[in-house]
Design an enzyme around this catalytic site. Structure first.
Site, PDB file in Angstrom:
ATOM      1  N   SER A  21       0.806  -1.216   0.000  1.00 55.88           N
ATOM      2  CA  SER A  21       0.000   0.000   0.000  1.00 55.88           C
ATOM      3  C   SER A  21       0.842   1.271   0.000  1.00 55.88           C
ATOM      4  CB  SER A  21      -0.957   0.006   1.196  1.00 55.88           C
ATOM      5  OG  SER A  21      -0.217   0.040   2.392  1.00 55.88           O
ATOM      6  N   GLY A  22       2.143   1.126   0.130  1.00 60.17           N
ATOM      7  CA  GLY A  22       3.010   2.295   0.075  1.00 60.17           C
ATOM      8  C   GLY A  22       3.275   2.726  -1.361  1.00 60.17           C
ATOM      9  N   TYR A  23       4.056   3.763  -1.510  1.00 57.49           N
ATOM     10  CA  TYR A  23       4.297   4.294  -2.852  1.00 57.49           C
ATOM     11  C   TYR A  23       5.167   3.351  -3.691  1.00 57.49           C
ATOM     12  CZ  TYR A  23       2.274   8.761  -1.380  1.00 57.49           C
ATOM     13  OH  TYR A  23       1.426   9.753  -0.938  1.00 57.49           O
TER      14      TYR A  23
ATOM     15  N   CYS B 284      17.283   5.501  -3.803  1.00 61.10           N
ATOM     16  CA  CYS B 284      17.013   6.261  -5.025  1.00 61.10           C
ATOM     17  C   CYS B 284      18.124   7.263  -5.336  1.00 61.10           C
ATOM     18  CB  CYS B 284      15.660   6.970  -4.921  1.00 61.10           C
ATOM     19  SG  CYS B 284      15.438   7.974  -3.439  1.00 61.10           S
TER      20      CYS B 284
ATOM     21  N   ASN C 273      12.420   8.400  -8.603  1.00 55.12           N
ATOM     22  CA  ASN C 273      12.785   7.686  -7.375  1.00 55.12           C
ATOM     23  C   ASN C 273      11.946   6.442  -7.129  1.00 55.12           C
ATOM     24  OD1 ASN C 273      10.891   9.926  -7.011  1.00 55.12           O
ATOM     25  ND2 ASN C 273      10.690   9.175  -4.920  1.00 55.12           N
TER      26      ASN C 273
END
Lengths: 343, 343, 343, 343
Positions: C13-15, C150, C310
């Site tokens: 559910s994170g980016y 990143c 990123n």
């Protein structure tokens, strides 16, 4: 030595509170006696408002320690202010409220739009509306002032001259756009930068709360939507209206010019071309102007447009302007910053 | 009745010209006698600067019609100003130049960085640098003032205390970031909104022009890069330096505090945490502050940071501040706007 | 019928999890068997990732219910992943970790940069680095892959060719800029839109964590700063370096061309002019490219520049590219989106 | 070996041209045979479209050198295309036009909205509308296709189901918002970054050109305004409508579900809460979706909302989708990119 009044600010760590601080610290007739914040009591006000670094050495105080002042600005949350108002009234001869709690005269309307019964309905009648363009006379001797909502201020100033002159049909659509500072300083999953940046978020597709304020002030039947746009400050409203039979562009010009000719903070912006032909909040950040304009479609319709900085003319600036009216000071006092371009 | 000087602005339709207008129209000791624009002569100044609507009814005049004034602000393009300077000097006892043409004392350095020979080298020595923090004494009796570049101003104020105190090695890297207003109001394919929006454009990966000004003011060997970032206003510089043997954070604090303790427009911003721990131009739009801060890395390196509004402290504000110094007026006169938060 | 592997995503559910979903749902050789979220278990993945509406009907599952898969992508938070890694290794023959916990080979360095002791130091040696440009050979038979940070990815790809060819002095300054998505999806007072919008926030003025990864991969002595800029996605690094005696622009061209000639996701961008002369993350959103370029200053200095998204090349895309290498699939599989312009 | 058609793109250096290139270069059934640009003939297409670096080695060719192809995409300016159409028709059996010149069937309406007489009125009747959701059948055997305007596409898809089902009164207000890429790649004083950034520019307060297309497709009486908002890509329309007697939210749900159930590129987005409750172009950049939703106000009014990427579904993507329909390929071919979040 100019006259000075001692002012207190309740809820001074919020965004409206920060603008009140910025404006009042630069006001020649005001001394900020106290700025409250339950969360930040004891800390410098520049903790919350970094723009004030070096401008003041004021620190936040706890709301409980507030002592009487000449004028109290209340910037507490909606639906929480009504319970605290008796206390506020005991602290100052003049209270200027920036919450929504005392804007609507009818408690039933309040309950419908805010989802909670009004707990101090007796006090509702005692507040003058902090919109000098419509209520200057009442403000000159008011002891209780309620500043209207940011989008309501813009819409009312866009609609009032045409409505008063009978130039528009009573059913209007108000399409409002607002920057993110309107939701306040509280963090939540929907207002992170990653989620909110670049959004066109129709957060109130129908029945936005300010609808009731606009209807109350103009007598119109208002259908209002609100969209969050990419901006921190700024409100713009487009009022989609129909002209009454025979009314045209000249009539609008006449009505708006007459109404706003002497207003220090309303500018008519209605050119035929150019990037700045109609009101745009881009150039209004920090300024107390509400720019108003319009265009007709040649088929009986018109679009009335207004723009302002929600934290200034739509909040702290409207409050200071109302104070100026109340005290008989020149209305521009402390509100001279004209805004920036480009920005 | 306060003292008033009559001011003229050459190049008043540009972005620096617009800020000069905004600041001088609000300055109690200045009357704007003329604002020139070859392109917009005869039109209202708010045609170019919509934020000034209702603030002034001044119109642009043709540069040829300019009559003598007490002080002339020259905001003409780089490499074109040097040819017009004799004319400017004939029009006013005090000339404040905002172009790059009279910033560098050595014409050979000018030629190297600007790609054109200097056509008025005799005049170079006569200009005081419009940076009161370093050249206040010279400014008190200067008749010709040259305001330094926006990024140069930031970098010089970031570096000077450490350099003067011998706390840093002489080789420094200056990494500058700038908003789009720095390229001026002229349209081109690279600065349309669609192309420039959201960009991180390294437009000067090495040898940016302001390098020479920073070297001249600080005596350091400077390697400078510049990147356009998503902003209209604002400059931030990061100076990557090495501390000299034994120097540490306390020494930096001492040097910066001593140097800037009494400066009205330099604020030390160097906290250990928080979103506002170091200088950020976000909160400086419209303000004349240059915020300065630093952090050490515990291994002999340090990052010196400065931020300002390129059109104010890095341009028009620096010019007005210099005028205040020259005339002996309080330095904050006309420059009190503290900036906004949030914005 | 193409080969298909079953993949699980932890922390979906994170980016980074959302980008893994987007990429893997479009990957011809992968079937997404499970996407976990403790908070959103039972709800559609488009609750968190609205771009996937209509693209999939997958729902989040609780992490506890995860069953064995062919490959497990772990996108759990830093310092929490190390404790769960044994469990992850039990669930899949191939684990691709996107946290920072298994990037640094030396537990002492980890402890210094992450402020906590490493609790699974025995596992550190078993991870191949998910950066095919430097570690393709190791990846072909790796069972455990750790994707670099990143900003580290960008800096390593900017520095490696010059460092490997001995063209630069070993002391380098890495100045990194990053969008807001790098801090993840969690809300807090510092990352609201109003606070973060338009900021130039030097959140790591010295000693950013990715410093250690860059040093480990390149053998250089790195001083790194990081600034949050106005963007949601995107990382750009400027590496300020000094060339070794005699080295010049031609040598850089030769070294970078040789190193990256056959790389599918590294593009050399080093022109002399134009808005796109050097790498800019603006045009890389959604793409797996890392653009790399450089410029020399004619006085022995050079600026090496890299840019990437990123969440893609600096996260989910690097993970998928590593999977492609590991399985012997064409490296561009599932990663063909080239990015948008303008955007 | 899949079927391949040879495609030409006229006006390939513009923004729509760039998106056509991006989409067609990734389309399995299309070979880009020629991309014309009078200005950039002979130069690599990545000169104008830096996202295509490394993706293609195509160069622009002069329009005069164009040879016959299977399908010609015409992305030439409005009012210039009509004169060149006969030439285009001679070059390809299928012409897909992205200008406005062949969207309106009535030359008198064209003349009124575009301020110029139509010079090829005989050709108007021969074009099918490149909006498969409404005109799929006509497109299956069309030889001439005209893709509707970006805002028109959004408004038509928002309005059509309700209009066709008789659920709304025929007088509607369309309030459209658009990013800056809609004005194309040409530089001018009004679309510099400094001027356009953060603007809410009501550039068409009444009678926007797309009004005529919406009226033609839906049979409604449309009053349309358009505002430029801070975004590069993206269009959102709010249609302010009144429901016909008795119609309610359930009727809307039924009408939209029925109409769009099988549409590959229309998603119904109409939730009661959450940041993504209604269509927002933020998550649609690069995607071919048009998200459609609505909300009722409980007093007989409703707001119909649609969002899309103006360069994709509102331009190049709609053209490719129409080609897919025409050739009988699966409609999603080459259009699978779902968009990014966050971005």
């Amino acid at each position: 030595m100019p006259e000075r009044v001692r002012a207190g600010i309740v809820g001074a760590s919020g965004y409206i509170g920060g603008e009140l601080l910025r404006l009042l610290l630069g006001h020649p007739h005001v001394e900020v006696a106290a700025a409250t914040s339950a969360r930040l009591a004891g800390r410098s006000v520049d903790t919350a408002h970094p723009n004030l670094r070096g401008v003041t050495d004021l620190t936040f105080v706890s709301p409980e320690t507030l002592e009487p002042v000449d004028v109290l600005f209340a910037a507490a949350p909606h639906t929480q202010t009504m319970a605290r108002m008796p206390e506020f009234l005991g602290l100052a001869g003049l209270v200027v409220d920036l919450s929504a709690d005392f804007r609507l005269r009818d408690p039933a309307v309040f309950a419908r739009y805010y989802g909670a019964p009004h707990t101090a309905p007796d006090l509702l009648g005692g507040f003058a509306c902090g919109l000098p363009e419509l209520y200057r006379k009442e403000l000159t001797d008011a002891d209780r002032i309620s500043v209207p909502g940011c989008m309501a201020t813009a819409a009312i100033l866009a609609l009032a001259p045409a409505a008063a002159a009978g130039l528009i049909e009573p059913d209007v659509v108000v399409d409002a756009r607002t920057g993110s500072s309107g939701s306040g300083a509280t963090a939540g999953p929907a207002n992170t930068h990653a989620e909110r940046s670049g959004a066109l978020r129709v957060f109130a597709p129908a029945g936005h709360r300010h609808e009731a304020e606009i209807a109350q002030a103009t007598g119109l039947a208002v259908r209002m939507t609100a969209t969050g746009v990419e901006a921190v400050r700024g409100v713009q409203v487009l009022c989609h209206v129909r002209l009454t039979g025979g009314a045209g562009e000249r009539d609008l010009w006449r009505a708006y010019r007459e109404r706003y000719a002497d207003e220090p903070f309303v500018r008519l912006v209605a050119r035929r071309r150019g990037p700045h032909r109609l009101p745009d909040p881009k150039i209004l950040a920090g300024a107390n102007f509400c720019d108003v304009g319009f265009a007709v479609d040649g088929r009986g319709g018109a679009t009335l447009v207004a723009a302002l900085d929600n934290l200034v003319k739509g909040g702290a600036g409207g409050a200071v302007q109302s104070l100026n009216v109340r005290r008989g000071w020149p209305e521009r006092t402390g509100l001279a910053f004209p805004g920036l371009h480009p920005v």
